[in-house]
Design a protein around this motif. Sequence first.
Motif, PDB file in Angstrom:
ATOM      1  N   ARG A 182       0.836  -1.196   0.000  1.00  0.00           N
ATOM      2  CA  ARG A 182       0.000   0.000   0.000  1.00  0.00           C
ATOM      3  C   ARG A 182       0.875   1.252   0.000  1.00  0.00           C
ATOM      4  O   ARG A 182       1.822   1.355   0.788  1.00  0.00           O
ATOM      5  CB  ARG A 182      -0.923   0.003   1.232  1.00  0.00           C
TER       6      ARG A 182
ATOM      7  N   LEU B  99      -1.238  -2.396   8.429  1.00  0.00           N
ATOM      8  CA  LEU B  99      -1.975  -1.172   8.740  1.00  0.00           C
ATOM      9  C   LEU B  99      -2.913  -1.387   9.921  1.00  0.00           C
ATOM     10  O   LEU B  99      -3.287  -2.521  10.228  1.00  0.00           O
ATOM     11  CB  LEU B  99      -2.813  -0.739   7.531  1.00  0.00           C
TER      12      LEU B  99
ATOM     13  N   ASN C 146      -7.873  -3.915  13.062  1.00  0.00           N
ATOM     14  CA  ASN C 146      -7.275  -5.180  13.484  1.00  0.00           C
ATOM     15  C   ASN C 146      -8.103  -5.796  14.604  1.00  0.00           C
ATOM     16  O   ASN C 146      -8.969  -5.137  15.189  1.00  0.00           O
ATOM     17  CB  ASN C 146      -5.824  -4.960  13.920  1.00  0.00           C
ATOM     18  N   HIS C 147      -7.794  -7.059  14.863  1.00  0.00           N
ATOM     19  CA  HIS C 147      -8.577  -7.805  15.854  1.00  0.00           C
ATOM     20  C   HIS C 147      -7.887  -7.834  17.216  1.00  0.00           C
ATOM     21  O   HIS C 147      -6.664  -7.916  17.298  1.00  0.00           O
ATOM     22  CB  HIS C 147      -8.756  -9.246  15.358  1.00  0.00           C
TER      23      HIS C 147
ATOM     24  N   TRP D 154      -8.600 -15.757   9.735  1.00  0.00           N
ATOM     25  CA  TRP D 154      -8.448 -14.367   9.295  1.00  0.00           C
ATOM     26  C   TRP D 154      -7.014 -13.848   9.434  1.00  0.00           C
ATOM     27  O   TRP D 154      -6.645 -12.874   8.818  1.00  0.00           O
ATOM     28  CB  TRP D 154      -9.361 -13.441  10.102  1.00  0.00           C
TER      29      TRP D 154
ATOM     30  N   GLN E  27      -2.017 -11.860  17.735  1.00  0.00           N
ATOM     31  CA  GLN E  27      -0.961 -11.135  18.470  1.00  0.00           C
ATOM     32  C   GLN E  27      -1.528 -10.110  19.441  1.00  0.00           C
ATOM     33  O   GLN E  27      -0.837  -9.188  19.837  1.00  0.00           O
ATOM     34  CB  GLN E  27      -0.069 -10.393  17.481  1.00  0.00           C
TER      35      GLN E  27
HETATM   36  C1  LIG Z   1      -9.040  -7.172   8.137  1.00  0.00           C
HETATM   37  S1  LIG Z   1      -7.339  -6.994   7.988  1.00  0.00           S
HETATM   38  C2  LIG Z   1      -6.963  -5.726   9.104  1.00  0.00           C
HETATM   39  C3  LIG Z   1      -6.043  -4.678   8.510  1.00  0.00           C
HETATM   40  C4  LIG Z   1      -4.679  -5.198   8.197  1.00  0.00           C
HETATM   41  N1  LIG Z   1      -3.809  -5.145   9.351  1.00  0.00           N
HETATM   42  C5  LIG Z   1      -4.026  -4.453   7.039  1.00  0.00           C
HETATM   43  O1  LIG Z   1      -2.811  -4.220   7.072  1.00  0.00           O
HETATM   44  O2  LIG Z   1      -4.706  -4.151   6.074  1.00  0.00           O
HETATM   45  C6  LIG Z   1      -6.850  -8.485   8.790  1.00  0.00           C
HETATM   46  C7  LIG Z   1      -5.373  -8.780   8.771  1.00  0.00           C
HETATM   47  O3  LIG Z   1      -4.709  -7.977   9.745  1.00  0.00           O
HETATM   48  C8  LIG Z   1      -3.758  -8.732  10.489  1.00  0.00           C
HETATM   49  N2  LIG Z   1      -4.268  -8.832  11.887  1.00  0.00           N
HETATM   50  C9  LIG Z   1      -5.376  -8.271  12.371  1.00  0.00           C
HETATM   51  N3  LIG Z   1      -5.533  -8.514  13.674  1.00  0.00           N
HETATM   52  C10 LIG Z   1      -4.488  -9.287  14.048  1.00  0.00           C
HETATM   53  C11 LIG Z   1      -4.089  -9.899  15.273  1.00  0.00           C
HETATM   54  N4  LIG Z   1      -4.781  -9.760  16.397  1.00  0.00           N
HETATM   55  N5  LIG Z   1      -2.963 -10.637  15.266  1.00  0.00           N
HETATM   56  C12 LIG Z   1      -2.237 -10.806  14.129  1.00  0.00           C
HETATM   57  N6  LIG Z   1      -2.548 -10.253  12.951  1.00  0.00           N
HETATM   58  C13 LIG Z   1      -3.665  -9.488  12.891  1.00  0.00           C
HETATM   59  C14 LIG Z   1      -3.707 -10.086   9.815  1.00  0.00           C
HETATM   60  O4  LIG Z   1      -2.670 -10.062   8.854  1.00  0.00           O
HETATM   61  C15 LIG Z   1      -5.045 -10.184   9.139  1.00  0.00           C
HETATM   62  O5  LIG Z   1      -4.982 -11.036   8.024  1.00  0.00           O
END
Ligand SMILES: C[S@@+](CC[C@H](N)C(=O)[O-])C[C@H]1O[C@@H](n2cnc3c(N)ncnc32)[C@H](O)[C@@H]1O
Length: 493
Positions: free
Chosen positions: A164, A211, A382-383, A437, A443
């Motif tokens: 991005r 992100l 993020n989660h 996901w 993490q």
């Molecule tokens: C819906 S996207 C969220 C935005 C993402 N971080 C981005 O860079 O576009 C989901 C991805 O974010 C990362 N992610 C989100 N929450 C996470 C967590 N609690 N632990 C590890 N990776 C996470 C993972 O790579 C996942 O596939």
Amino acid sequence: MDTPFDVTAWRPTRVPKPGDLELSDNDITSLGLQLQDQTNAIHAHAYDPNTWLQRAKTLKELRYPELALGDAHKASALCRKHLNRLDDGTKIFWRLGHRMGFWMLDPDEPRDEEQNDMLEQYLVRLQSRAHQVEVNCMYFFPEHEEGRFRRRAYPWIHESHRQRSDNLLDLLSQEFADNIANHEDDERPHCVVRRHAFGQSDNGKDTRDVLGVFAAKGIDAGEEILVDKTRTWGCNGPGRNVDMRNLFGGKGCGDPIHPNDESDDANLDLRWIRDDAGKQAATTLLNCRLLLCCIQDSVEHPLDHPLIARLTPTYREDKMNVYSLLHDFTLPNQALQRFGIDIFANHNFDTWVLFTIQARVLNNSCGDPIAECLNPLFCLFNHSCEPNVLWTTAEDHRTIRVRAARNLQQGEQLFVEYDGFMSDQPLATRRKRMMQWLDGPCQCSRCAREEKEIQRQRKEKRDSVSEVETREWDIPNHAKVVLPEDLLVPLKN
Ligand SMILES: C[S@@+](CC[C@H](N)C(=O)[O-])C[C@H]1O[C@@H](n2cnc3c(N)ncnc32)[C@H](O)[C@@H]1O
């Protein structure tokens, strides 16, 4: 595919079979060059079924069965098209042009039957060879028109489509700033998008492209942060239960105009996709709507569309996926053609592009039994297993509302819980569920804390067990262990 790719970036999508021979770097390089030549041939002769068939074979050798199937399917479709033309009764004065790009009317030179028969036989042979490749790329179990594969990033993807850009990040923060929820009493946006959402790398992994959404100001508990209505969605058909209170069936979508949108042109009636797609209609419709957005917004390459460029894919090493002839090839290509795309001549919508988009959508969409949606801002959160913001889906199944779960400080990262039914579950169950996901283990700080605690307890247990074991099993130096082989049993006649 028309530029050389780095051998080290080659990751086959085909599930390995016993007895597979390893491809050497030289094999991959020469197949890569062959692929490049054949792609250029397709660019030059887009309606020649043989060019598509040759590339399908190379893609199969390079172990990309889903892409080989896509090209073989196009080769078959072209043969069918030309054969239909031969059969339509006007063949006498028509000649199939060089490399089959066009049919020419040649009233002075009627073609003789023999020539037409030869052409027909050639096309039938080609179609049968293309069909053979199609069949070889599917598995026949449990569904004969499906194949298995592992999603991978294709090595020829352009650098600008891998990550991005800063401009895109600015655009995303602007979209947050423009969101209606921000304009009630305070003009300042609630959120901004930032890189390194999971901290700077300490394991060599580049986190620049991770992100996350951060609070742009202090936010009070309960305050609404975002109202995210999407234009990229799909809903399931009406369902099978005939219930007169829901004219569209018992369990499916009961909205009379769905899957069309109020703002859709009359000629963009998408109900045929829903009817053909059956139980996976919502996901197929979502993918087709995304393609439609690219066309409506006149974006040249779909991977440049901001709705797609913002999405991060997931390529889990071990996960087996299924591709379907109907959902991943026939329906999207038919939709593209109805939207006015020449799927043979326009290479921006090539099969690898569709699979690249799909890997991104899968990782960022969310759904319920009625609909599947890709919400353009919600997908950036993020989660966390202890989220600081809460989300709900509105009655239209397309709008997500996000509000603060507690008072939030400026600069805090905002986390949602992807699956709200998991919070009571132990660490291992949560992590297993989240794997679909996340590319690896979750993490979030709750998981990190619980993992540390489990390790501490394990260590404590190990230490106390080893104390007991030492006491019970320690053999004094002077004692000799008697093994069964050392026992001599006196044998009497
Ligand atoms: C819906 S996207 C969220 C935005 C993402 N971080 C981005 O860079 O576009 C989901 C991805 O974010 C990362 N992610 C989100 N929450 C996470 C967590 N609690 N632990 C590890 N990776 C996470 C993972 O790579 C996942 O596939």
